[in-house]
Write an enzyme that holds these catalytic residues in place. Structure first.
Site, PDB file in Angstrom:
ATOM      1  N   ASP A 115     -32.954 -15.458 -29.362  1.00  0.00           N
ATOM      2  CA  ASP A 115     -32.667 -14.513 -28.273  1.00  0.00           C
ATOM      3  C   ASP A 115     -32.156 -15.184 -27.007  1.00  0.00           C
ATOM      4  O   ASP A 115     -32.191 -14.577 -25.926  1.00  0.00           O
ATOM      5  CB  ASP A 115     -33.904 -13.663 -27.982  1.00  0.00           C
ATOM      6  CG  ASP A 115     -34.027 -12.518 -28.979  1.00  0.00           C
ATOM      7  OD1 ASP A 115     -32.989 -12.085 -29.500  1.00  0.00           O
ATOM      8  OD2 ASP A 115     -35.157 -12.070 -29.239  1.00  0.00           O
ATOM      9  N   ASP A 127     -30.826  -7.157 -34.499  1.00  0.00           N
ATOM     10  CA  ASP A 127     -30.835  -7.415 -33.053  1.00  0.00           C
ATOM     11  C   ASP A 127     -29.970  -8.633 -32.688  1.00  0.00           C
ATOM     12  O   ASP A 127     -29.431  -8.741 -31.595  1.00  0.00           O
ATOM     13  CB  ASP A 127     -32.248  -7.700 -32.539  1.00  0.00           C
ATOM     14  CG  ASP A 127     -33.349  -6.910 -33.221  1.00  0.00           C
ATOM     15  OD1 ASP A 127     -33.165  -6.514 -34.380  1.00  0.00           O
ATOM     16  OD2 ASP A 127     -34.395  -6.712 -32.594  1.00  0.00           O
TER      17      ASP A 127
HETATM   18  N1  GLY Z   1     -35.172  -7.778 -30.218  1.00  0.00           N
HETATM   19  C1  GLY Z   1     -36.414  -7.189 -30.214  1.00  0.00           C
HETATM   20  C2  GLY Z   1     -36.442  -5.727 -29.985  1.00  0.00           C
HETATM   21  O1  GLY Z   1     -35.467  -5.045 -29.885  1.00  0.00           O
HETATM   22  O2  GLY Z   1     -37.538  -5.228 -29.937  1.00  0.00           O
END
Ligand code: GLY
Length: 407
Positions: A127, A186
């Site tokens: 992330d 994601d």
């Molecule tokens: N990337 C984690 C979420 O969207 O909760």
């Protein structure tokens, strides 16, 4: 005679008062049923967002980032720099500064950038794109400070260390022992950092990694109806998917709402960066899945999972709606009528819904966060029906996008 006249006069007055009350009420109703113009709605909401974030900025400890607000405990939730959401708070401050020139928010943003700066070396988190692109990406775009540019390029290279050539994807989680080599939908969002760095002196390899990851996701994450699995777990030896599953959704075959939102945003962004029409078609197909879904409520704020078993009593997820609205506004930039109009209209409906009292916190309340009713990780009972920094970030981004492109 005089008495009868007085009674008649009093009756006339009463009638008049009644008439005025009815008329006022009627015109009041007429006024409130007339839609506020988008210009007014956006200006009003950007300014109230600034006021809210000034409240938030006063509360937050100097070494922390804003993560959310839990209404059940009436408490703000903060995080350190390593939490995946650490870039959203400085990013939201920067977007609000850009929109309104508020100097206090600018100062707060610059202060928070120093708190997360060292994340540029973090190679254990996929992330990094969320963290660094939403914060330093906006900072560089606005201030053109080369120090920020260098941080972004170092960050992109750290993210690239997670690329696995056998599967042609970036590995998502290290922490989750339920999977061998998980890649989550994601992760499409983190490609923007690689694309940006690739176009800004970081080298062609970064772009190649982003494209390979997008292509692998396109091949393995989607079902025939263009909904996506949350997690694809890969065999690193063969490079093939071993399992398609969920982590934050209802079950493996459900359509977790924020996952659909990340896919929509991610493929729209990849079309912007590459002009590959395959990505544009993918984004349009995801939009169709979302907007034509029989389980999408009329206010266009999705339930936290399109297949939540308790629909219509399931919780809604404002964060998914905010991401979808921002993505649709960009998708509309790349499409023609009548699709273009449909995307803008849908985004507008979402923004109107999110701006209503149901979702928007009253000034000075909610710990300074803007939007209520988001769902983080329902199956883990984490951050359920709370305020979340990324809901605010993408809501603000959508407001500013609408203002820039459609007003
Ligand atoms: N990337 C984690 C979420 O969207 O909760």
């Amino acid at each position: 005679m005089i008495k009868a006249f007085k009674i008649k006069k009093a009756a006339c007055m009463l009638l008049l008062v009644f008439f005025v009350i009815v008329k006022t009420a009627a015109s009041g109703f007429a006024q409130s049923s007339v839609k506020t113009s988008m210009k007014h709605l956006i200006d009003r909401n950007l300014h109230s967002a600034v006021d809210q974030y000034l409240v938030l900025a006063k509360k937050i400890p100097s070494d922390s980032l804003a993560r959310g607000y839990d209404p059940a405990r009436q408490k703000n939730i903060y995080s350190g720099a390593s939490w995946w959401c650490s870039g959203f708070y400085p990013g939201a401050l920067l977007l609000l500064y850009e929109a309104t020139n508020n100097q206090e928010l600018k100062k707060e943003a610059v202060k928070k950038l120093t708190v997360i700066k060292n994340q540029m070396y973090n190679t254990s988190d996929h992330d990094l794109g969320f963290k660094m692109n939403c914060s330093f990406g906006n900072a560089y775009r606005i201030f053109k400070d080369t120090a920020y540019k260098n941080i972004l390029i170092v960050s992109a290279n750290s993210l690239a260390t997670r690329y696995k050539p056998t599967i042609k994807s970036i590995k998502s989680w290290d922490f989750n022992t339920a999977f061998k080599c998980p890649v989550i939908i994601d992760n499409m969002m983190n490609l923007e950092l690689l694309e940006w760095a690739g176009h800004n002196g970081g080298g062609e390899r970064l772009k190649e990694i982003a494209i390979n990851h997008a292509n692998t996701t396109l091949k393995n994450h989607f079902r025939p109806d263009y909904s996506s699995y949350h997690v694809v777990d890969y065999d690193l030896n063969t490079g093939l998917p071993m399992r398609k599953a969920t982590w934050q959704g209802v079950n493996d075959s459900s359509a977790w709402a924020r996952g659909q939102a990340w896919g929509l945003y991610g493929f729209t962004m990849m079309y912007r960066e590459t002009k590959n029409p395959v990505y544009l078609n993918q984004a349009k197909s995801i939009a169709k899945f979302i907007l034509n879904n029989p389980n999408l409520p009329v206010d266009l704020i999705p339930y936290w999972d399109f297949n939540a078993p308790d629909i219509p009593n399931a919780l809604k997820d404002a964060s998914a709606a905010a991401v979808i609205s921002s993505a649709l506004l960009e998708l509309a930039q790349y499409t023609q009528l009548p699709e273009k109009r449909a995307y803008i209209k849908a985004a507008e409906t979402i923004l109107r819904s999110l701006s209503s009292n149901t979702y928007q916190a009253a000034p000075g309340t909610n710990g300074g966060f803007i939007l209520k009713h988001s769902v983080g990780a329902f199956p883990m009972h984490e951050e359920v029906d709370v305020s979340l920094s990324y809901a605010d970030y993408y809501y603000i981004e959508a407001l500013t996008r609408y203002k820039k492109w459609y007003l």
